[in-house]
Design an enzyme around this catalytic site. Sequence first.
Site, PDB file in Angstrom:
ATOM      1  N   LYS A   1      32.934  34.141  37.993  1.00 18.87           N
ATOM      2  CA  LYS A   1      33.959  34.318  39.023  1.00 18.87           C
ATOM      3  C   LYS A   1      35.133  33.396  38.693  1.00 18.87           C
ATOM      4  CE  LYS A   1      33.798  34.879  44.060  1.00 18.87           C
ATOM      5  NZ  LYS A   1      33.190  34.286  45.272  1.00 18.87           N
TER       6      LYS A   1
HETATM    7  O1  G3P Z   1      33.329  34.293  48.370  1.00 15.99           O
HETATM    8  C1  G3P Z   1      34.674  34.466  48.682  1.00 15.99           C
HETATM    9  C2  G3P Z   1      34.943  34.822  50.117  1.00 15.99           C
HETATM   10  O2  G3P Z   1      34.046  35.814  50.553  1.00 15.99           O
HETATM   11  C3  G3P Z   1      35.012  33.635  51.038  1.00 15.99           C
HETATM   12  O3  G3P Z   1      35.065  34.002  52.379  1.00 15.99           O
HETATM   13  O4  G3P Z   1      34.872  33.369  54.742  1.00 15.99           O
HETATM   14  O5  G3P Z   1      35.450  31.614  53.048  1.00 15.99           O
HETATM   15  O6  G3P Z   1      37.101  33.344  53.684  1.00 15.99           O
HETATM   16  P1  G3P Z   1      35.653  33.024  53.522  1.00 15.99           P
END
Ligand code: G3P
Length: 220
Positions: free
Chosen positions: A86
Amino acid sequence: MKFFLDTANLADIEEAASWGVLSGVTTNPTLYSREGGKLADFHAHLQRICELCPGPVSGETVGLTRDEIVREGEELAALAPNIIVKVPVMPEGLAATKCLFDKGIKVNMTLCFTVPQALLAARAGASYVSPFVGRFDDISEDGIAHLAETVQAVNNYDFGHDVEVIAASIRSANHVVQAGLIGCDIATVPFAVLKNLVKHPLTDRGLESFLADWEKVKNS
Ligand code: G3P
Protein backbone atom coordinates in the site's frame (compact mmCIF):
# COMPACT_ATOMS: atom_id res chain seq x y z
CA MET A 1 -18.91 -6.36 -4.46
CA LYS A 2 -16.04 -7.81 -2.48
CA PHE A 3 -15.69 -7.07 1.23
CA PHE A 4 -12.31 -6.33 2.75
CA LEU A 5 -11.78 -5.69 6.45
CA ASP A 6 -10.04 -2.40 7.26
CA THR A 7 -8.22 -3.37 10.44
CA ALA A 8 -5.09 -4.87 11.94
CA ASN A 9 -7.05 -6.63 14.70
CA LEU A 10 -6.35 -10.36 14.43
CA ALA A 11 -9.44 -11.51 16.34
CA ASP A 12 -11.76 -9.42 14.14
CA ILE A 13 -10.08 -10.73 10.99
CA GLU A 14 -10.37 -14.31 12.21
CA GLU A 15 -14.07 -13.88 13.00
CA ALA A 16 -14.90 -12.14 9.70
CA ALA A 17 -12.99 -14.84 7.80
CA SER A 18 -15.07 -17.50 9.59
CA TRP A 19 -18.23 -15.96 8.08
CA GLY A 20 -16.97 -16.89 4.60
CA VAL A 21 -17.37 -13.38 3.19
CA LEU A 22 -13.92 -11.91 3.67
CA SER A 23 -12.04 -11.32 0.42
CA GLY A 24 -9.15 -9.26 1.78
CA VAL A 25 -7.73 -7.02 4.48
CA THR A 26 -6.37 -3.48 4.40
CA THR A 27 -4.11 -2.09 7.10
CA ASN A 28 -2.39 1.22 7.60
CA PRO A 29 0.05 2.63 10.18
CA THR A 30 -2.81 4.06 12.27
CA LEU A 31 -4.66 0.73 12.39
CA TYR A 32 -1.48 -1.13 13.39
CA SER A 33 -0.69 1.47 16.05
CA ARG A 34 -4.26 1.11 17.39
CA GLU A 35 -3.48 -2.56 18.12
CA GLY A 36 -0.43 -1.51 20.17
CA GLY A 37 1.78 -2.74 17.33
CA LYS A 38 5.55 -2.53 17.69
CA LEU A 39 7.96 -1.97 14.81
CA ALA A 40 9.80 -5.23 15.52
CA ASP A 41 6.55 -7.21 15.24
CA PHE A 42 5.17 -5.50 12.13
CA HIS A 43 6.21 -8.09 9.57
CA ALA A 44 5.16 -11.05 11.74
CA HIS A 45 1.79 -9.37 12.35
CA LEU A 46 1.21 -8.95 8.60
CA GLN A 47 2.19 -12.58 8.04
CA ARG A 48 -0.38 -13.68 10.65
CA ILE A 49 -3.05 -11.62 8.86
CA CYS A 50 -2.04 -13.30 5.58
CA GLU A 51 -2.55 -16.70 7.21
CA LEU A 52 -6.00 -15.71 8.51
CA CYS A 53 -7.09 -14.22 5.18
CA PRO A 54 -5.84 -15.85 1.98
CA GLY A 55 -7.05 -12.87 -0.10
CA PRO A 56 -5.11 -9.68 -0.76
CA VAL A 57 -3.67 -8.12 2.43
CA SER A 58 -2.46 -4.53 2.16
CA GLY A 59 0.57 -3.48 4.21
CA GLU A 60 1.53 0.15 3.96
CA THR A 61 4.92 1.74 3.29
CA VAL A 62 6.06 4.83 5.20
CA GLY A 63 9.06 5.87 3.09
CA LEU A 64 9.03 9.26 1.41
CA THR A 65 11.41 8.62 -1.48
CA ARG A 66 10.95 6.29 -4.43
CA ASP A 67 13.86 4.10 -3.39
CA GLU A 68 12.71 3.85 0.24
CA ILE A 69 9.19 2.89 -0.84
CA VAL A 70 10.49 0.30 -3.31
CA ARG A 71 12.79 -1.23 -0.68
CA GLU A 72 9.98 -1.39 1.88
CA GLY A 73 7.62 -2.74 -0.78
CA GLU A 74 10.02 -5.53 -1.71
CA GLU A 75 10.40 -6.48 1.96
CA LEU A 76 6.64 -6.50 2.46
CA ALA A 77 5.99 -8.48 -0.73
CA ALA A 78 8.47 -11.15 0.42
CA LEU A 79 6.41 -11.80 3.57
CA ALA A 80 3.60 -13.72 1.86
CA PRO A 81 2.24 -14.31 -1.65
CA ASN A 82 -0.98 -12.39 -0.87
CA ILE A 83 0.67 -9.17 0.34
CA ILE A 84 -0.29 -6.02 -1.52
CA VAL A 85 2.01 -3.05 -1.02
CA LYS A 86 0.00 0.00 0.00
CA VAL A 87 1.57 3.24 -1.19
CA PRO A 88 0.34 6.83 -0.66
CA VAL A 89 -0.44 8.93 -3.73
CA MET A 90 2.44 11.38 -4.21
CA PRO A 91 5.04 11.76 -6.97
CA GLU A 92 7.52 9.47 -5.20
CA GLY A 93 4.70 6.99 -4.56
CA LEU A 94 3.76 6.93 -8.24
CA ALA A 95 7.41 6.40 -9.24
CA ALA A 96 7.72 3.58 -6.69
CA THR A 97 4.48 2.02 -7.89
CA LYS A 98 5.84 1.93 -11.43
CA CYS A 99 9.05 0.23 -10.18
CA LEU A 100 7.09 -2.29 -8.08
CA PHE A 101 4.73 -2.99 -11.01
CA ASP A 102 7.74 -3.67 -13.24
CA LYS A 103 8.99 -6.15 -10.61
CA GLY A 104 5.60 -7.92 -10.59
CA ILE A 105 4.65 -6.61 -7.12
CA LYS A 106 1.04 -5.52 -6.67
CA VAL A 107 0.28 -2.08 -5.25
CA ASN A 108 -2.76 -0.50 -3.60
CA MET A 109 -2.51 3.29 -3.95
CA THR A 110 -4.04 4.93 -0.92
CA LEU A 111 -5.06 8.40 0.23
CA CYS A 112 -6.80 9.01 -3.12
CA PHE A 113 -9.13 12.00 -2.92
CA THR A 114 -9.42 13.09 -6.57
CA VAL A 115 -10.13 11.57 -9.96
CA PRO A 116 -6.71 12.57 -11.35
CA GLN A 117 -4.96 10.92 -8.39
CA ALA A 118 -6.85 7.70 -9.10
CA LEU A 119 -6.12 7.84 -12.85
CA LEU A 120 -2.44 8.49 -12.20
CA ALA A 121 -2.31 5.62 -9.70
CA ALA A 122 -3.82 3.23 -12.23
CA ARG A 123 -1.51 4.49 -14.96
CA ALA A 124 1.54 3.98 -12.71
CA GLY A 125 0.57 0.32 -12.36
CA ALA A 126 -1.54 0.15 -9.20
CA SER A 127 -3.72 -2.96 -9.03
CA TYR A 128 -5.96 -1.29 -6.45
CA VAL A 129 -6.94 2.36 -6.10
CA SER A 130 -8.39 3.47 -2.76
CA PRO A 131 -10.55 6.61 -2.78
CA PHE A 132 -11.48 7.72 0.74
CA VAL A 133 -15.15 8.39 1.44
CA GLY A 134 -15.60 9.22 5.13
CA ARG A 135 -12.81 11.76 5.32
CA PHE A 136 -14.67 13.87 2.71
CA ASP A 137 -17.83 13.64 4.80
CA ASP A 138 -15.73 14.77 7.80
CA ILE A 139 -15.06 18.07 6.03
CA SER A 140 -18.69 18.45 4.89
CA GLU A 141 -18.08 17.23 1.34
CA ASP A 142 -19.97 14.36 -0.31
CA GLY A 143 -17.59 11.40 -0.15
CA ILE A 144 -19.93 9.15 -2.11
CA ALA A 145 -20.18 11.66 -4.97
CA HIS A 146 -16.37 11.72 -5.13
CA LEU A 147 -16.31 7.90 -5.10
CA ALA A 148 -18.83 7.74 -7.98
CA GLU A 149 -16.66 10.05 -10.09
CA THR A 150 -13.56 7.97 -9.39
CA VAL A 151 -15.24 4.65 -10.24
CA GLN A 152 -16.63 6.09 -13.49
CA ALA A 153 -13.30 7.61 -14.52
CA VAL A 154 -11.24 4.49 -13.76
CA ASN A 155 -13.74 2.26 -15.55
CA ASN A 156 -13.50 4.47 -18.67
CA TYR A 157 -10.04 3.12 -19.47
CA ASP A 158 -8.05 -0.02 -20.12
CA PHE A 159 -4.78 0.43 -18.26
CA GLY A 160 -3.31 -2.78 -19.64
CA HIS A 161 -3.59 -4.49 -16.24
CA ASP A 162 -6.43 -5.16 -13.81
CA VAL A 163 -7.39 -2.18 -11.65
CA GLU A 164 -9.97 -2.47 -8.89
CA VAL A 165 -11.39 0.44 -6.94
CA ILE A 166 -11.56 0.00 -3.16
CA ALA A 167 -14.05 2.26 -1.38
CA ALA A 168 -12.02 3.17 1.72
CA SER A 169 -12.63 5.28 4.81
CA ILE A 170 -16.06 3.66 5.08
CA ARG A 171 -17.94 4.69 8.18
CA SER A 172 -21.47 3.29 7.78
CA ALA A 173 -23.66 0.65 6.19
CA ASN A 174 -25.11 3.38 3.99
CA HIS A 175 -21.65 4.07 2.56
CA VAL A 176 -21.53 0.40 1.55
CA VAL A 177 -25.01 0.58 0.01
CA GLN A 178 -24.00 3.60 -2.04
CA ALA A 179 -20.68 2.04 -3.06
CA GLY A 180 -22.58 -1.06 -4.21
CA LEU A 181 -25.06 0.99 -6.26
CA ILE A 182 -22.16 2.81 -7.90
CA GLY A 183 -20.63 -0.56 -8.80
CA CYS A 184 -17.44 -0.12 -6.81
CA ASP A 185 -15.41 -3.34 -6.94
CA ILE A 186 -14.52 -3.55 -3.25
CA ALA A 187 -15.51 -1.93 0.07
CA THR A 188 -12.97 -2.08 2.88
CA VAL A 189 -14.87 -1.72 6.11
CA PRO A 190 -14.21 -1.61 9.85
CA PHE A 191 -15.47 -4.73 11.63
CA ALA A 192 -18.21 -2.70 13.37
CA VAL A 193 -19.60 -1.75 9.94
CA LEU A 194 -19.37 -5.35 8.68
CA LYS A 195 -21.40 -6.50 11.70
CA ASN A 196 -23.99 -3.79 11.00
CA LEU A 197 -24.30 -4.98 7.39
CA VAL A 198 -25.64 -8.33 8.58
CA LYS A 199 -28.18 -6.92 10.99
CA HIS A 200 -31.78 -5.83 10.49
CA PRO A 201 -34.46 -5.59 13.20
CA LEU A 202 -36.97 -7.40 10.97
CA THR A 203 -34.49 -10.26 10.57
CA ASP A 204 -34.15 -10.46 14.37
CA ARG A 205 -37.92 -10.29 14.86
CA GLY A 206 -38.56 -12.85 12.13
CA LEU A 207 -36.03 -15.28 13.57
CA GLU A 208 -37.50 -14.87 17.04
CA SER A 209 -41.01 -15.74 15.81
CA PHE A 210 -39.78 -18.68 13.67
CA LEU A 211 -37.99 -20.14 16.69
CA ALA A 212 -40.99 -19.56 18.97
CA ASP A 213 -43.31 -21.29 16.49
CA TRP A 214 -40.85 -24.17 16.11
CA GLU A 215 -41.04 -24.68 19.88
CA LYS A 216 -44.82 -25.13 19.42
CA VAL A 217 -44.16 -27.71 16.67
CA LYS A 218 -41.69 -29.58 18.89
CA ASN A 219 -44.14 -29.63 21.79
CA SER A 220 -47.18 -30.64 19.75
O1 G3P B 1 -7.36 2.25 5.35
C1 G3P B 1 -7.63 3.51 4.83
C2 G3P B 1 -8.96 4.08 5.23
O2 G3P B 1 -9.97 3.10 5.12
C3 G3P B 1 -8.95 4.77 6.57
O3 G3P B 1 -10.22 5.11 7.00
O4 G3P B 1 -11.70 5.84 8.83
O5 G3P B 1 -9.25 6.37 8.94
O6 G3P B 1 -10.72 7.55 7.34
P1 G3P B 1 -10.48 6.28 8.09
